[in-house]
Design a protein around this motif. Sequence first.
Motif, short mmCIF file in Angstrom:
data_model
loop_
_atom_site.label_atom_id
_atom_site.label_comp_id
_atom_site.label_asym_id
_atom_site.label_seq_id
_atom_site.Cartn_x
_atom_site.Cartn_y
_atom_site.Cartn_z
N MET A 193 52.03 24.74 25.78
CA MET A 193 51.65 24.45 27.10
C MET A 193 52.82 24.55 27.90
O MET A 193 53.93 24.08 27.45
CB MET A 193 51.17 23.06 27.34
N ARG A 194 52.61 25.32 29.02
CA ARG A 194 53.96 25.62 29.72
C ARG A 194 53.68 24.82 31.50
O ARG A 194 52.67 24.83 31.82
CB ARG A 194 54.16 26.96 30.12
N LEU A 195 54.95 24.10 31.72
CA LEU A 195 54.80 23.39 33.06
C LEU A 195 56.00 23.79 33.85
O LEU A 195 57.08 23.96 33.40
CB LEU A 195 54.87 21.74 32.95
N GLU A 196 55.67 24.20 35.07
CA GLU A 196 56.76 24.80 36.22
C GLU A 196 56.74 23.91 37.49
O GLU A 196 55.71 23.60 38.01
CB GLU A 196 56.50 26.13 35.95
N TYR A 197 58.03 23.60 37.65
CA TYR A 197 58.30 23.02 38.88
C TYR A 197 59.52 23.33 39.73
O TYR A 197 60.54 23.80 39.21
CB TYR A 197 58.48 21.57 38.75
N ASP A 198 59.22 23.69 40.95
CA ASP A 198 60.68 24.04 41.83
C ASP A 198 61.36 22.68 42.39
O ASP A 198 60.51 21.83 42.54
CB ASP A 198 60.25 24.53 43.19
N VAL A 199 62.69 22.72 42.42
CA VAL A 199 63.29 21.60 42.90
C VAL A 199 64.17 21.92 44.13
O VAL A 199 64.85 22.90 44.18
CB VAL A 199 64.39 20.91 41.71
N THR A 200 63.84 21.19 45.19
CA THR A 200 64.70 21.50 46.42
C THR A 200 65.77 20.74 46.58
O THR A 200 65.98 19.28 46.16
CB THR A 200 63.77 21.08 47.52
N ALA A 201 66.92 21.33 47.01
CA ALA A 201 68.32 20.74 46.78
C ALA A 201 68.28 19.74 48.33
O ALA A 201 67.89 19.86 48.99
CB ALA A 201 69.45 21.65 47.35
N ALA A 222 59.23 23.37 31.46
CA ALA A 222 58.70 22.28 30.38
C ALA A 222 58.07 23.34 29.39
O ALA A 222 56.93 23.81 29.85
CB ALA A 222 58.16 21.17 30.67
N GLU A 223 58.29 23.40 28.20
CA GLU A 223 57.33 24.05 27.14
C GLU A 223 57.12 22.86 26.14
O GLU A 223 57.96 22.49 25.38
CB GLU A 223 58.20 25.27 26.48
N VAL A 224 55.93 22.62 26.20
CA VAL A 224 55.34 21.46 25.10
C VAL A 224 54.78 22.20 23.87
O VAL A 224 53.64 22.75 24.06
CB VAL A 224 54.36 20.55 25.82
N ALA A 225 55.41 21.83 22.79
CA ALA A 225 54.53 22.25 21.41
C ALA A 225 54.27 21.04 20.75
O ALA A 225 54.65 19.93 21.07
CB ALA A 225 55.52 23.17 20.95
N PRO A 226 53.46 21.19 19.45
CA PRO A 226 53.06 20.25 18.75
C PRO A 226 54.12 19.34 18.39
O PRO A 226 54.14 17.99 18.15
CB PRO A 226 52.25 20.74 17.82
#
Lengths: 136, 114
Positions: A1-9, A61-65
């Motif tokens: 499962m892959r999760l992605e987020y942008d982060v603002t300075a 974030a890459e979530v594996a078992p």
Amino acid sequence: MRLEYDVTAGDFTRAGNASSAIKKTLKQLGVSPAVIKRVVVAVYEAEVNIVAHSYGGHITAEVAPEGISVVLADTGPGIPDVQKAMQKGFSTASKEVREMGFGAGMGLPNIQENADDLKIETEVGRGTTLTIYIKF
Amino acid sequence: MKMRDIAAAVNGEVLCGAGRLDEEVDYAFASDLMSDVLTIKTNDFLLITGLANVQSVRTAEMSDVEYILFVRGKDVTEEMTGLAEDNGMVVIRTDYSMFKTSGILYGAGLKPVY
Ligand SMILES: Nc1ncnc2c1ncn2[C@@H]1O[C@H](COP(=O)(O)OP(=O)(O)OP(=O)(O)O)[C@@H](O)[C@H]1O
Ligand SMILES: [Mg+2]
């Protein structure tokens, strides 16, 4: 499962949104609370560093078992002396950052302590990429 | 120590989690430095802080800390109590200083995290 987020300075009201979302996902997946805490503390410190010290970045974030790998990449000033930055108490945080409760120089050492593996790639004038790996 | 007794000891106002005041907490940690809080390995403690902003509630969330006591009569915004409620926290505010608050609660038997 892959999760992605942008982060603002500089946006401290939203700092932690990505870490919070990752926490909720790991909880749903039934990962043990002690491991979740280590992941979330490490990722939150790194997320706050993007907000505090860079011009903005992206978290994948890459979530594996068997574990989670989180890549936090920013564009920014980079870290001139990583060894120094890893020392407890070293901080170049601005007054604004300190007023938010950060800038103790404890973040990077704490990430190191919580992670099973931490890789820091940085180039002065370009940016920094942290790769945090934690086994479940 | 019961959360109810903690609130009473510091003449505190309960802003969040009024239904959970019978819960017990044995340990406390007082700091305005969030990275300091994030180094604590346990999560069953009362966070005493003078840093009243969204990041202090966030830090508690990330640390799995469920009890927060804001000192020095700091304004606690709706955004903060909203986030605290979402995470099932008990939030108390007192006008007392960090030193006075810590002294009273230490004397009443709350133990330091270290
Ligand atoms: N993403 C980044 N980009 C540029 N510099 C960084 C970055 N992350 C860390 N640094 C540098 O490394 C220093 C140490 O980082 P660390 O997270 O340990 O402490 P801090 O952020 O200053 O304070 P704290 O994390 O305790 O709130 C920072 O002050 C900054 O100079
Ligand atoms: Mg930091």
